[in-house]
Design an enzyme around this catalytic site. Structure first.
Site, short mmCIF file in Angstrom:
data_model
loop_
_atom_site.label_atom_id
_atom_site.label_comp_id
_atom_site.label_asym_id
_atom_site.label_seq_id
_atom_site.Cartn_x
_atom_site.Cartn_y
_atom_site.Cartn_z
CG ASN A 142 -7.90 -1.75 -5.31
OD1 ASN A 142 -6.96 -2.51 -5.08
ND2 ASN A 142 -8.22 -0.76 -4.48
CG ASP A 162 -2.11 0.92 1.08
OD1 ASP A 162 -2.36 1.41 -0.05
OD2 ASP A 162 -2.79 1.18 2.09
C1 IPE Z 1 -5.60 -2.57 -0.38
O1 IPE Z 1 -5.23 -1.25 -0.49
C2 IPE Z 1 -5.48 -3.25 -1.71
C3 IPE Z 1 -4.14 -3.36 -2.26
C4 IPE Z 1 -3.04 -2.99 -1.68
C5 IPE Z 1 -4.06 -3.96 -3.55
P1 IPE Z 1 -6.32 -0.10 -0.61
O2 IPE Z 1 -5.57 1.19 -0.65
O3 IPE Z 1 -7.23 -0.37 -1.75
O4 IPE Z 1 -7.14 -0.25 0.74
P2 IPE Z 1 -7.97 0.81 1.57
O5 IPE Z 1 -9.01 1.37 0.63
O6 IPE Z 1 -7.02 1.87 2.02
O7 IPE Z 1 -8.55 0.06 2.71
C1 IPE Z 2 -1.68 0.31 -3.38
O1 IPE Z 2 -1.44 1.68 -3.42
C2 IPE Z 2 -1.89 -0.28 -4.75
C3 IPE Z 2 -3.28 -0.59 -5.08
C4 IPE Z 2 -4.28 -0.53 -4.25
C5 IPE Z 2 -3.55 -0.99 -6.44
P1 IPE Z 2 -2.62 2.74 -3.41
O2 IPE Z 2 -3.02 3.03 -4.82
O3 IPE Z 2 -3.72 2.28 -2.53
O4 IPE Z 2 -1.89 3.99 -2.79
P2 IPE Z 2 -2.47 4.99 -1.70
O5 IPE Z 2 -2.95 4.16 -0.54
O6 IPE Z 2 -3.59 5.74 -2.33
O7 IPE Z 2 -1.32 5.85 -1.33
MG MG Z 3 -4.09 2.48 -0.55
#
Ligand code: IPE
Ligand code: IPE
Ligand code: MG
Length: 265
Positions: free
Chosen positions: A90, A42
Site C-alpha cells: 500500500n 477491504d
Molecule cells: C489488502 O487490500 C490490504 C489491506 C486491506 C490493508 P488491498 O486492496 O491493498 O489488496 P489488493 O491490492 O486488492 O490485493
Molecule cells: C482497504 O480498502 C483499505 C486499505 C487497503 C488501506 P481499499 O482502499 O483497498 O478499498 P478498495 O479495495 O479500493 O475498494
Molecule cells: Mg482493496
C-alpha cells in the site's frame, strides 16, 4: 448445539448489550468459537466511490468499524483479533492517500487508549514499523506499553497490521533467528519452525482459526502467511465500512459448521 439456536443466541448477546450475566450465560455453551480471527478490511475505496465521494472518505468510515467488531469479538470470547490496516504494498498508492492513512493511524492511536483500557484489550502493531514516521513509532510504543502495564487480566489481544507484509514478517523473523544463533557462536546454524514462530511480530497467538476478507475479493494479499497455514477462509461481499456485527457473527456461525482436519482423517 443446534445452529439456528447458536445464531439466535449470538444475536441475543449483541442485542441485549454488554451485561455480565449474558456474557457468562453465553460462555461455555459454544465450544467452537475461534480463538484467533483475522480480518482483511477491504473495500473502503469502492464504498466511497459508490457514493460519489473520494476514497479517503471510505477510509475514515472504515476505521469506525474496528471498535464495534472488537467489542463483539470480546463478548463472544475470541482471544485474539488481527486487522489488516495497511500493507507494505500500500506504500505504492498515491502520496495523498498514504498521508491520509497515516493521519488516520495517528488519530486512532491518539483517541483509542481509553477504549482499550476500559475494555481490557491489548494492542500490538505488527509489520515493518521502521517505515513509519518517528512520531508514529513512538506513539505505537507508548500505546502498547501503557496497556501492558495497566491491564492485568486482558480479555483480548488486538493485532493491527501496518506496513505489513506476510513474506516480510517471515524474513524478518528468520533474520532475528540467525542473529541469535550467531550470538551463541555455534557454527551450525539450524532454524526450526518453532524458532521462526517465536520470532514473529506477535508470537502469542500464532495460529489463525478464521480469516475473513470483505468486499468480495478472494485472495490473501500477503497477509499473515505463516499464521494462515491452516486457517478457515471466509469471503464476504460486504464492503468493509458496511461490515456489521451481524456480518461478523454470520462468519463465526459459518466457521462453527466447518470441519477442520489438519491433514488427519
Ligand atoms: C489488502 O487490500 C490490504 C489491506 C486491506 C490493508 P488491498 O486492496 O491493498 O489488496 P489488493 O491490492 O486488492 O490485493
Ligand atoms: C482497504 O480498502 C483499505 C486499505 C487497503 C488501506 P481499499 O482502499 O483497498 O478499498 P478498495 O479495495 O479500493 O475498494
Ligand atoms: Mg482493496
Amino acid at each position: 448445539m443446534d445452529l439456528v439456536k447458536f445464531y439466535r443466541l449470538l444475536k441475543k448477546v449483541i442485542l441485549r448489550g454488554k451485561g455480565k450475566k449474558e456474557k457468562n450465560s453465553f460462555k461455555g455453551k459454544i465450544t467452537n468459537i475461534p480463538e484467533h480471527v483475522a480480518i482483511i478490511m477491504d473495500g473502503n475505496g469502492r464504498w466511497a466511490k459508490a457514493q460519489g465521494k473520494p476514497r479517503i472518505y471510505g477510509h475514515s468510515h472504515g476505521v469506525d468499524r474496528i471498535r464495534p467488531i472488537i467489542e463483539v469479538a470480546t463478548r463472544i470470547g475470541i482471544k485474539c483479533i488481527s486487522f489488516y490496516a495497511f500493507s507494505k504494498e500500500n506504500w505504492n498508492r498515491p502520496k495523498g492517500e498514504v498521508d491520509f492513512l497515516m493521519k488516520l493511524l495517528e488519530n486512532y492511536l491518539n483517541n483509542e487508549q481509553e477504549t482499550f483500557l476500559n475494555s481490557r484489550s491489548l494492542l500490538k502493531v505488527i509489520g515493518d514499523i521502521s517505515m513509519l514516521s518517528e512520531d508514529i513509532q513512538c506513539k505505537i510504543r507508548t500505546f502498547e506499553e501503557l496497556l501492558k502495564e495497566k491491564i492485568k487480566e486482558p480479555k483480548i489481544m488486538v493485532n493491527l497490521a501496518v506496513s505489513y507484509g506476510g513474506k516480510d514478517e517471515i524474513v524478518r523473523s528468520v533474520n532475528k533467528c540467525i542473529s541469535r544463533e550467531i550470538e551463541k557462536k555455534d557454527k551450525n546454524i539450524f532454524i526450526t519452525e518453532d524458532m521462526i514462530e517465536a520470532n514473529l511480530d506477535n508470537p502469542w497467538y500464532p495460529k489463525i482459526d478464521l480469516m475473513i476478507r470483505t468486499s468480495g475479493e478472494e485472495r490473501i494479499s500477503n497477509f499473515m502467511l505463516w499464521q494462515l497455514a491452516y486457517s478457515e477462509l471466509y469471503f464476504s461481499e460486504v464492503l468493509w465500512p458496511d461490515f456489521s456485527e451481524e456480518d461478523f457473527i454470520k462468519a463465526i456461525e459459518i466457521y462453527s459448521r466447518r470441519n477442520r482436519r489438519f491433514g488427519t482423517l
